[in-house]
Design a protein around this motif. Sequence first.
Motif, short mmCIF file in Angstrom:
data_model
loop_
_atom_site.label_atom_id
_atom_site.label_comp_id
_atom_site.label_asym_id
_atom_site.label_seq_id
_atom_site.Cartn_x
_atom_site.Cartn_y
_atom_site.Cartn_z
N VAL A 1 0.85 -1.19 0.00
CA VAL A 1 0.00 0.00 0.00
C VAL A 1 0.89 1.24 0.00
O VAL A 1 1.70 1.43 0.92
N PRO A 2 0.76 2.10 -1.03
CA PRO A 2 1.54 3.35 -1.02
C PRO A 2 0.94 4.35 -0.04
O PRO A 2 -0.27 4.57 -0.02
N LEU A 3 1.81 4.92 0.78
CA LEU A 3 1.37 5.90 1.77
C LEU A 3 2.19 7.17 1.66
O LEU A 3 3.38 7.13 1.36
N GLU A 4 1.55 8.29 1.92
CA GLU A 4 2.26 9.55 2.10
C GLU A 4 2.29 9.78 3.60
O GLU A 4 1.24 9.79 4.26
N VAL A 5 3.49 9.94 4.14
CA VAL A 5 3.66 10.07 5.58
C VAL A 5 4.11 11.50 5.89
O VAL A 5 5.05 12.02 5.29
N SER A 6 3.43 12.10 6.84
CA SER A 6 3.83 13.39 7.38
C SER A 6 4.21 13.13 8.84
O SER A 6 3.39 12.63 9.61
N ALA A 7 5.46 13.42 9.18
CA ALA A 7 5.93 13.07 10.51
C ALA A 7 6.61 14.26 11.18
O ALA A 7 7.14 15.15 10.51
N ARG A 8 6.58 14.24 12.51
CA ARG A 8 7.29 15.25 13.29
C ARG A 8 7.94 14.61 14.49
O ARG A 8 7.49 13.57 14.99
#
Length: 185
Positions: free
Chosen positions: A52-59
């Motif tokens: 599954v392709p995911l776009e990850v936004s992380a901090r």
Amino acid sequence: GYSRAELLTLTIDQLVESSSRPVMRAMLERKLSGEERTIYEVEMRAKDGRSVPLEVSARLILRDGSPAGVQGIARDITERKRAEELLRQSEERFRLLVENSSDGIYLVAADGLVVYASRPVTRILGYGIDELVGRHFLDLLHPFPLVCGLVSIAMITGHGAAYVYMKTVAPLEERARRAGIACGL
């Protein structure tokens, strides 16, 4: 497809596809070096085995000024990836059609400048592609007011006049002769 309890027993390496692990590690290193936010794409393995392709936004989460963890939000981008692939395939078909056509095809931007010219255009017009790209298309037309008017109206209004066949002129040494013939002189 995993339950929350199942996810809490898995490591990132168990969830992330092997091809995406270097990206995940690089993003973690960027986080630990102080970069506040990162956005990136990875492939995760679903419970049923799908990738599954995911776009990850992380901090980075800090506790007493020291890194304590990473908080991330992942968004499934399967549909976006599918649309991107369909667009890529469509563009490839268009490119192959244009490049293999014996007709000269050139694309003109809204400002009238030629942005693309196929190889047959060089044979038909006698100009090199580098001489055509960036040139205003009106410089290439016979003095034929109706076509020029239609194209000018299309440029001004942004409507109509797509796929207009136009007579074009060859380099300067042939312009006078061909222009005279085209005007019926």
